[in-house]
Design a protein around this motif. Structure first.
Motif, mmCIF file in Angstrom:
data_model
loop_
_atom_site.group_PDB
_atom_site.id
_atom_site.type_symbol
_atom_site.label_atom_id
_atom_site.label_comp_id
_atom_site.label_asym_id
_atom_site.label_seq_id
_atom_site.Cartn_x
_atom_site.Cartn_y
_atom_site.Cartn_z
ATOM 1 N N GLY A 246 46.364 41.848 42.456
ATOM 2 C CA GLY A 246 47.562 41.826 41.613
ATOM 3 C C GLY A 246 48.238 43.164 41.532
ATOM 4 O O GLY A 246 47.868 44.075 42.253
ATOM 5 N N GLY A 247 49.288 43.127 40.679
ATOM 6 C CA GLY A 247 49.793 42.101 39.771
ATOM 7 C C GLY A 247 50.820 41.171 40.380
ATOM 8 O O GLY A 247 50.806 40.896 41.572
ATOM 9 N N ALA A 248 51.773 40.750 39.522
ATOM 10 C CA ALA A 248 52.716 39.712 39.911
ATOM 11 C C ALA A 248 53.592 40.136 41.085
ATOM 12 O O ALA A 248 53.882 39.337 41.983
ATOM 13 C CB ALA A 248 53.586 39.337 38.714
ATOM 14 N N GLY A 249 54.038 41.386 41.087
ATOM 15 C CA GLY A 249 54.889 41.870 42.178
ATOM 16 C C GLY A 249 54.143 41.946 43.495
ATOM 17 O O GLY A 249 54.687 41.599 44.554
ATOM 18 N N THR A 250 52.901 42.402 43.436
ATOM 19 C CA THR A 250 52.089 42.489 44.646
ATOM 20 C C THR A 250 51.782 41.103 45.194
ATOM 21 O O THR A 250 51.859 40.861 46.403
ATOM 22 C CB THR A 250 50.786 43.246 44.349
ATOM 23 O OG1 THR A 250 51.117 44.592 43.984
ATOM 24 C CG2 THR A 250 49.865 43.271 45.556
ATOM 25 N N ALA A 251 51.426 40.166 44.303
ATOM 26 C CA ALA A 251 51.174 38.787 44.734
ATOM 27 C C ALA A 251 52.411 38.213 45.410
ATOM 28 O O ALA A 251 52.329 37.581 46.474
ATOM 29 C CB ALA A 251 50.782 37.929 43.539
ATOM 30 N N ALA A 252 53.575 38.449 44.814
ATOM 31 C CA ALA A 252 54.821 37.936 45.382
ATOM 32 C C ALA A 252 55.111 38.567 46.741
ATOM 33 O O ALA A 252 55.572 37.882 47.669
ATOM 34 C CB ALA A 252 55.975 38.204 44.422
#
Length: 313
Positions: A246-252
């Motif tokens: 993660g977080g959300a930006g890395t997952a995206a």
């Protein structure tokens, strides 16, 4: 062969750039030798199993990958070891894509008059050596993305508080997954907000903590690797399994680049409401494009939480 596949899993995350191979030798319905690739890629599984068995004449040797046919400064070719040991039969799950072996190991064993069967439990062996095979076929590590969310897909409260979304059993399983990867990666926001140690905190496995990486611009802390974008994972040396937390930006970023091979979704039986989403924008413009991309491979209960494992179609 499935026993050999299970043994191969013991070496996962420790053998790169060599494959994590498992080997079992059976005679008269009894296992007389077994082995799996050692840390750093040596000794090979076949060498360990043959040494443990001693006399393998008349036995059947099961191995998850075609025995290597090239001589290395670190040890002899496994195909030559098998020929010298003289088992009656050899069962092989997968042919080795390494051009130094690719069919040559099988040919050498057959030329010695030893019967060879291939394709035995190939799917299970392929899953166990996903890192090695992905590196060979795609030139990059096999990527697992881990998400721990509430029922409504949140990873934290609006203020960023996230300890703990899931319970101790799910967190312990995530640490086991860490131990099965050579490297673990988080985004710079996660690094700066949480200062995570990203180590393995399971009794007996503390020594299997993976190397650490951070995604984003700027310098990395001492001992960490900095990656500017997800495509840079292709240049990681000695990394066949990458664990993205993660977080959300890395997952995206990894999802948008279509670089996620396996998705671990830990779901806690809680509803957060307003909070931080597990995944940022991945640039999806059409819902139809989101379908037929993931296959449910496994699901299990971990304490009060639920783990769903998806594989990229």
């Amino acid at each position: 062969m499935l026993s050999a596949v299970a043994l191969a899993g013991r070496g996962r995350g420790r053998t790169a750039p060599n494959p994590n191979v498992g080997c079992v030798i059976v005679r008269d319905g009894r296992v007389i030798g077994r082995g799996w690739t050692g840390a750093g890629g040596r000794p090979h599984a076949e060498a360990i199993a043959i040494e443990a068995a001693g006399d393998v004449a008349g036995a059947t040797l099961y191995v998850t990958l075609e025995p290597c046919a090239h001589v290395s400064a670190r040890g002899p070719a496994c195909a030559d070891l098998i020929v010298a040991a003289k088992p009656a039969r050899v069962a092989i799950a997968l042919r080795d894509p390494d051009p130094r072996t690719d069919g040559r190991g099988i040919a050498r064993i057959e030329a010695a008059g030893i019967a060879v069967a291939t394709g035995v439990e190939a799917a299970a062996a392929r899953a166990s050596m996903a890192g090695f095979l992905t590196r060979r076929s795609k030139g990059r590590p096999h990527v697992t993305l881990k998400l721990a969310t509430s029922l409504d897909g949140r990873i934290a409260l609006p203020d960023g508080s996230s300890r703990w979304i899931t319970g101790p059993a799910a967190r312990a399983h995530a640490h086991l997954e860490r131990a099965r990867h050579e490297m673990i990666l988080v985004g710079r926001g996660t690094l700066e907000a949480d200062s995570p140690t990203l180590d393995v905190r399971l009794p007996g496995l503390e020594g299997r903590s993976p190397r650490r990486a951070v995604l984003g611009h700027g310098a990395a802390p001492e001992g960490w690797t900095a990656l500017r974008d997800p495509t840079a994972i292709a240049g990681l040396d000695g990394v066949d399994h990458l664990f993205v937390e993660g977080g959300a930006g890395t997952a995206a970023a990894f999802l948008a680049a279509d670089l996620v091979d396996r998705l671990l979704l830990y779901t806690a039986p809680i509803v957060v409401g307003a909070g931080r989403s597990a995944i940022g924008d991945i640039g999806l413009a059409d819902l139809a494009a989101a379908h037929d991309r993931w296959r449910l491979a496994d699901t299990r209960t971990l304490g009060i939480d639920r783990l769903s494992i998806y594989e990229r179609i």
